[in-house]
Design a protein around this motif. Structure first.
Motif, PDB file in Angstrom:
ATOM      1  N   GLY A  80       0.819  -1.201   0.000  1.00 33.20           N
ATOM      2  CA  GLY A  80       0.000   0.000   0.000  1.00 33.20           C
ATOM      3  C   GLY A  80       0.855   1.255   0.000  1.00 33.20           C
ATOM      4  N   LEU A  81       0.369   2.290  -0.657  1.00 42.26           N
ATOM      5  CA  LEU A  81       1.050   3.588  -0.697  1.00 42.26           C
ATOM      6  C   LEU A  81       0.130   4.649  -0.121  1.00 42.26           C
ATOM      7  CD1 LEU A  81       3.270   5.598  -1.613  1.00 42.26           C
ATOM      8  CD2 LEU A  81       2.110   5.671  -3.841  1.00 42.26           C
ATOM      9  N   SER A  94      -6.019  20.514 -11.398  1.00 40.82           N
ATOM     10  CA  SER A  94      -6.213  19.434 -12.369  1.00 40.82           C
ATOM     11  C   SER A  94      -7.442  18.602 -12.016  1.00 40.82           C
ATOM     12  CB  SER A  94      -4.978  18.529 -12.393  1.00 40.82           C
ATOM     13  OG  SER A  94      -5.234  17.350 -13.136  1.00 40.82           O
ATOM     14  N   ASP A  95      -8.460  18.679 -12.866  1.00 33.45           N
ATOM     15  CA  ASP A  95      -9.650  17.850 -12.668  1.00 33.45           C
ATOM     16  C   ASP A  95      -9.293  16.372 -12.733  1.00 33.45           C
ATOM     17  OD1 ASP A  95     -11.234  20.102 -12.427  1.00 33.45           O
ATOM     18  OD2 ASP A  95     -11.927  20.042 -14.516  1.00 33.45           O
ATOM     19  N   ALA A  96      -8.392  16.008 -13.646  1.00 36.59           N
ATOM     20  CA  ALA A  96      -8.013  14.604 -13.798  1.00 36.59           C
ATOM     21  C   ALA A  96      -7.325  14.086 -12.543  1.00 36.59           C
ATOM     22  CB  ALA A  96      -7.109  14.430 -15.015  1.00 36.59           C
ATOM     23  N   LEU A  97      -6.451  14.892 -11.968  1.00 36.95           N
ATOM     24  CA  LEU A  97      -5.779  14.472 -10.734  1.00 36.95           C
ATOM     25  C   LEU A  97      -6.783  14.371  -9.594  1.00 36.95           C
ATOM     26  CD1 LEU A  97      -3.250  13.720  -9.173  1.00 36.95           C
ATOM     27  CD2 LEU A  97      -2.881  16.170  -8.762  1.00 36.95           C
ATOM     28  N   ARG A  98      -7.697  15.324  -9.504  1.00 33.58           N
ATOM     29  CA  ARG A  98      -8.728  15.276  -8.455  1.00 33.58           C
ATOM     30  C   ARG A  98      -9.534  13.987  -8.572  1.00 33.58           C
ATOM     31  NH1 ARG A  98     -10.643  20.043  -8.987  1.00 33.58           N
ATOM     32  NH2 ARG A  98     -12.150  19.520 -10.599  1.00 33.58           N
ATOM     33  N   ASP A  99      -9.908  13.604  -9.797  1.00 32.80           N
ATOM     34  CA  ASP A  99     -10.649  12.360 -10.015  1.00 32.80           C
ATOM     35  C   ASP A  99      -9.807  11.145  -9.634  1.00 32.80           C
ATOM     36  OD1 ASP A  99     -12.766  13.892 -10.943  1.00 32.80           O
ATOM     37  OD2 ASP A  99     -12.333  13.502 -13.073  1.00 32.80           O
ATOM     38  N   PHE A 100      -8.521  11.186  -9.985  1.00 28.73           N
ATOM     39  CA  PHE A 100      -7.623  10.085  -9.664  1.00 28.73           C
ATOM     40  C   PHE A 100      -7.519   9.908  -8.145  1.00 28.73           C
ATOM     41  CE2 PHE A 100      -3.482   8.280  -8.702  1.00 28.73           C
ATOM     42  CZ  PHE A 100      -3.459   7.172  -9.535  1.00 28.73           C
ATOM     43  N   VAL A 101      -7.332  11.009  -7.433  1.00 40.76           N
ATOM     44  CA  VAL A 101      -7.225  10.956  -5.966  1.00 40.76           C
ATOM     45  C   VAL A 101      -8.512  10.404  -5.367  1.00 40.76           C
ATOM     46  CG1 VAL A 101      -7.057  12.386  -3.882  1.00 40.76           C
ATOM     47  CG2 VAL A 101      -5.474  12.760  -5.797  1.00 40.76           C
ATOM     48  N   ARG A 106     -11.090   5.625  -2.645  1.00 36.52           N
ATOM     49  CA  ARG A 106     -12.185   4.646  -2.533  1.00 36.52           C
ATOM     50  C   ARG A 106     -11.664   3.218  -2.472  1.00 36.52           C
ATOM     51  NH1 ARG A 106     -16.159   7.115  -7.172  1.00 36.52           N
ATOM     52  NH2 ARG A 106     -16.897   8.888  -5.955  1.00 36.52           N
ATOM     53  N   GLY A 107     -10.411   3.040  -2.853  1.00 40.45           N
ATOM     54  CA  GLY A 107      -9.841   1.702  -2.947  1.00 40.45           C
ATOM     55  C   GLY A 107      -9.067   1.286  -1.712  1.00 40.45           C
ATOM     56  N   THR A 108      -8.246   0.261  -1.901  1.00 37.26           N
ATOM     57  CA  THR A 108      -7.493  -0.317  -0.792  1.00 37.26           C
ATOM     58  C   THR A 108      -5.991  -0.363  -1.070  1.00 37.26           C
ATOM     59  OG1 THR A 108      -7.791  -2.536  -1.691  1.00 37.26           O
ATOM     60  CG2 THR A 108      -9.427  -1.772  -0.079  1.00 37.26           C
ATOM     61  N   GLN A 109      -5.527   0.330  -2.111  1.00 39.94           N
ATOM     62  CA  GLN A 109      -4.133   0.232  -2.519  1.00 39.94           C
ATOM     63  C   GLN A 109      -3.355   1.535  -2.326  1.00 39.94           C
ATOM     64  OE1 GLN A 109      -2.267  -2.470  -3.753  1.00 39.94           O
ATOM     65  NE2 GLN A 109      -0.659  -0.959  -3.436  1.00 39.94           N
ATOM     66  N   TRP A 111      -3.777   5.639  -0.968  1.00 39.13           N
ATOM     67  CA  TRP A 111      -4.608   6.637  -0.306  1.00 39.13           C
ATOM     68  C   TRP A 111      -3.872   7.965  -0.247  1.00 39.13           C
ATOM     69  CZ3 TRP A 111      -5.547   3.103   4.493  1.00 39.13           C
ATOM     70  CH2 TRP A 111      -6.483   2.107   4.172  1.00 39.13           C
ATOM     71  N   PHE A 112      -4.622   9.026  -0.320  1.00 40.36           N
ATOM     72  CA  PHE A 112      -4.126  10.375  -0.121  1.00 40.36           C
ATOM     73  C   PHE A 112      -4.765  10.874   1.173  1.00 40.36           C
ATOM     74  CE2 PHE A 112      -3.584   9.508  -4.530  1.00 40.36           C
ATOM     75  CZ  PHE A 112      -2.531  10.286  -4.971  1.00 40.36           C
TER      76      PHE A 112
END
Length: 125
Positions: A80-81, A94-101, A106-109, A111-112
């Motif tokens: 995990g990171l 960046s909308d794309a970065l916001r979506d990525f974060v 939401r996942g398990t791998q 997190w920010f």
């Protein structure tokens, strides 16, 4: 002569976590990720916490591929990171970065999280 603080293994809610200090060499390449994964794995960690300050500036620009390369290495090695600190300036730009974060959180791998207390809450859940 000053020395750079070294990472330390901490147990947070029963989970071994390799916590990197804010000072130190930047995390900028896949090899940097592999070095962290190797060190953390050697010490029995399941998560690596890297403060925002340690990431090379290209990490937060998706088009460079740095973020994807680093996150991909952690996923490949099932480590995990946690990106620790305030990323709001980057996500506001960046909308794309916001979506990525948002998807990562939401996942398990990957997190920010803003601080170790927030990480503790995530790990306790």
């Amino acid at each position: 002569m000053t020395t750079t603080p070294t990472p330390a293994l901490q147990t947070i809610h029963g989970v071994p976590v390799w916590v990197c200090p804010a000072q130190g060499a930047p995390v900028a390449t896949e090899q940097d990720a592999l070095d962290l994964i190797g060190d953390a794995g050697y010490h029995g960690a399941r998560w690596v916490v890297v403060p925002v300050e340690r990431f090379d500036g290209r990490f937060f620009h998706l088009r460079t591929g740095v973020l994807g390369d680093i996150v991909g290495k952690f996923a490949n090695y099932r480590m995990g990171l946690v990106v620790l600190g305030d990323v709001s300036a980057h996500t506001a730009a960046s909308d794309a970065l916001r979506d990525f974060v948002r998807e990562c959180d939401r996942g398990t791998q990957t997190w920010f999280v803003p601080d170790l207390d927030a990480l503790g809450e995530r790990l306790a859940a």
